[in-house]
Design a protein around this motif. Structure first.
Motif, short mmCIF file in Angstrom:
data_model
loop_
_atom_site.label_atom_id
_atom_site.label_comp_id
_atom_site.label_asym_id
_atom_site.label_seq_id
_atom_site.Cartn_x
_atom_site.Cartn_y
_atom_site.Cartn_z
N UNK A 75 -3.24 -3.52 -6.73
CA UNK A 75 -2.90 -2.90 -5.44
C UNK A 75 -2.68 -3.95 -4.35
N UNK A 76 -3.24 -5.14 -4.52
CA UNK A 76 -3.03 -6.20 -3.53
C UNK A 76 -1.56 -6.60 -3.43
N UNK A 135 -6.99 -14.70 0.57
CA UNK A 135 -7.65 -13.96 1.65
C UNK A 135 -6.93 -12.66 1.99
N UNK A 136 -5.72 -12.48 1.48
CA UNK A 136 -4.96 -11.26 1.76
C UNK A 136 -5.28 -10.13 0.79
N UNK A 137 -5.92 -10.46 -0.32
CA UNK A 137 -6.16 -9.46 -1.37
C UNK A 137 -7.22 -8.46 -0.96
N UNK A 138 -7.19 -7.31 -1.61
CA UNK A 138 -8.22 -6.30 -1.34
C UNK A 138 -9.64 -6.81 -1.62
N UNK A 139 -9.88 -7.48 -2.77
CA UNK A 139 -11.24 -7.99 -3.00
C UNK A 139 -11.73 -8.92 -1.91
N UNK A 140 -10.82 -9.71 -1.31
CA UNK A 140 -11.22 -10.61 -0.22
C UNK A 140 -11.49 -9.82 1.06
N UNK A 141 -10.69 -8.79 1.32
CA UNK A 141 -10.78 -8.10 2.60
C UNK A 141 -11.92 -7.08 2.67
N UNK A 142 -12.61 -6.84 1.52
CA UNK A 142 -13.79 -5.98 1.59
C UNK A 142 -15.07 -6.80 1.46
N UNK A 168 2.95 -11.04 -4.02
CA UNK A 168 3.29 -10.83 -5.42
C UNK A 168 2.43 -11.57 -6.42
N UNK A 169 1.47 -12.38 -5.96
CA UNK A 169 0.62 -13.14 -6.88
C UNK A 169 -0.86 -12.91 -6.61
N UNK A 170 -1.17 -12.05 -5.66
CA UNK A 170 -2.57 -11.83 -5.30
C UNK A 170 -3.37 -11.13 -6.38
N UNK A 171 -2.72 -10.57 -7.39
CA UNK A 171 -3.44 -9.87 -8.45
C UNK A 171 -4.06 -10.83 -9.45
N UNK A 172 -3.73 -12.11 -9.39
CA UNK A 172 -4.11 -13.06 -10.44
C UNK A 172 -4.73 -14.32 -9.84
N UNK A 173 -5.92 -14.67 -10.30
CA UNK A 173 -6.52 -15.95 -9.90
C UNK A 173 -5.56 -17.10 -10.22
N UNK A 174 -4.96 -17.02 -11.40
CA UNK A 174 -4.11 -18.09 -11.91
C UNK A 174 -2.89 -18.31 -11.03
#
Length: 420
Positions: free
Chosen positions: A340-341, A314-321, A292-298
């Motif tokens: 979407x993460x 590491x679970x977010x889409x940007x990390x996994x691609x 629920x917080x992967x959408x935000x750096x903060x």
């Protein structure tokens, strides 16, 4: 909404037909998804317009809010610069010195800022205090611009002075973000305060407006080009190493331009559209819930201070691609990829629908009821939508995220139905 839809469609058009041959993965899925989210934004906005506006029922007078915000912004001139530059403390002398360097060598100023930010270990007490007062700091520009005709001359002078210093500090750091954001906020606030300008729009007005936009856009582009050349040591890069592609100087969008600005124009087109490439990669990855917080750096940073580094990011889409060569930290990712993460790509259109709905409601409350919190929330929503192709600009960073949720609560709390 016409402007926003046109802008988003333009970024997709530039991505598809522009000078960068992006190796899009399954383009039919990408473009179908982009059509769906833009329709969701439009439908949310349309439904939001149908609801009756509500009057402001708060106890806080607008003049009081402006005075408090202006006073805090005066105090926070140096702290703001310190936080943006990654320094622990600054003085007026160092600020002036940095401004001179930023104007003469923006590339070096940018590199110094990045290095200082990388070496900064912990958030200072002042940094935490800044996060707390960020909603009050945000109020100044929206309220002063909207209520410009009714605020005292002394307030106008102080506001112009504070904004001027703030914009200069952005230039001093070798970056264009603050200047661009202000240029984006200003017209929407002016139109919210003076909607009759739209109703009385004529052919002459459109021409004057187009000339003004062209002039301002040209100045911003010149600053953008200068900053890029400074960062790259005098020449704008024409190769994207992350995607393994080169700028096509024969592309019809930049071929007619003078050779001296073709690379800068190509870089600008990349900035506005490159996020769609990693989106096409992410659309082919399985969903992994990022708490629920992967959408935000903060918010990811806050939670990871308790759970440990990289436990969520590491679970977010940007990390996994990243294994495909596209960095989560140094390259653009659309807001859709970040959201979407947490919500999955099926949930993204519902989020975009909600943003469109909120945008319409705050727009109407600004026009009809002059609710100060709706007025302050409006430019945050506009900024969020304009940054859709790039990142989760508003909710991803502490000051704008705190301002957004605080103002959303205050706006909802201070609304009451207008009696017919």
């Amino acid at each position: 909404m016409i402007v926003l839809q046109g802008y988003l469609a333009l970024t997709v058009f530039i991505y598809a037909f522009g000078p960068w041959p992006w190796p899009t993965k399954r383009p039919e899925i990408l473009y179908l998804f982009l059509i769906v989210v833009q329709i969701a934004l439009l439908i949310g906005y349309g439904i939001g317009l149908k609801a009756a506006p509500r009057a402001y029922d708060g106890r806080w007078r607008v003049k009081t809010l402006i005075k408090i915000s202006l006073f805090l912004n005066l105090i926070w001139i140096l702290p703001n610069f310190a936080s943006r530059s990654g320094q622990t403390a600054v003085s007026w002398a160092s600020l002036i010195q940095q401004v001179v360097m930023g104007l003469s060598d923006p590339g070096q100023s940018y590199r110094d800022r990045i290095e200082a930010a990388a070496n900064l270990q912990d958030t200072s007490a002042l940094g935490y205090l800044t996060q707390v007062v960020s909603p009050l700091l945000w109020l100044m520009t929206p309220l002063c611009v909207y209520f410009w005709s009714s605020i005292p001359r002394s307030t106008k002078i102080l506001f112009v002075a504070v904004v001027s210093v703030d914009l200069i500090t952005w230039v001093a750091l070798g970056t264009n973000k603050g200047v661009f954001d202000f240029a984006l906020m200003l017209p929407c606030l002016i139109l919210a305060a003076r909607p009759h300008l739209i109703a009385r729009m004529s052919g002459v007005t459109v021409i004057k407006g187009a000339l003004a936009v062209a002039l301002i856009g040209g100045l911003l582009f010149a600053q953008f080009s200068t900053s890029l050349k400074g960062r790259a040591g005098g020449e704008v890069s024409a190769f994207d190493y992350s995607a393994g592609i080169a700028l096509d100087f024969d592309n019809w969008l930049i071929a007619p331009l003078p050779s001296g600005i073709q690379a800068s124009a190509g870089a600008l087109m990349s900035y506005t559209s490159q996020g769609y490439y990693p989106l096409s990669l992410a659309l082919n990855e399985p969903f992994v819930f990022s708490k629920g917080v992967g959408n935000s750096y903060y918010y990811t940073g806050i939670v990871q201070s308790f759970t440990g580094p990289d436990t969520i990011s590491d679970l977010t889409y940007p990390a996994r691609i990243e294994y495909l060569g596209w960095s989560r930290w140094t390259k653009w990712h659309t807001i859709y990829t970040w959201i979407a993460s947490d919500l999955s790509f099926i949930g993204v259109p519902f989020f975009v629908f909600a943003i469109g709905f909120l945008l319409a409601r705050t727009w109407r409350d600004s026009l009809v009821c002059a609710n100060p919190f709706a007025i302050a929330l409006l430019p945050l929503l506009v900024l969020m939508v304009f940054y859709f192709p790039a990142n989760n600009q508003v909710l991803g960073f502490s000051r704008t995220a705190n301002a957004f949720f605080a103002l959303l609560f205050l706006w909802l709390f201070t609304r009451r139905r207008v009696r017919q």
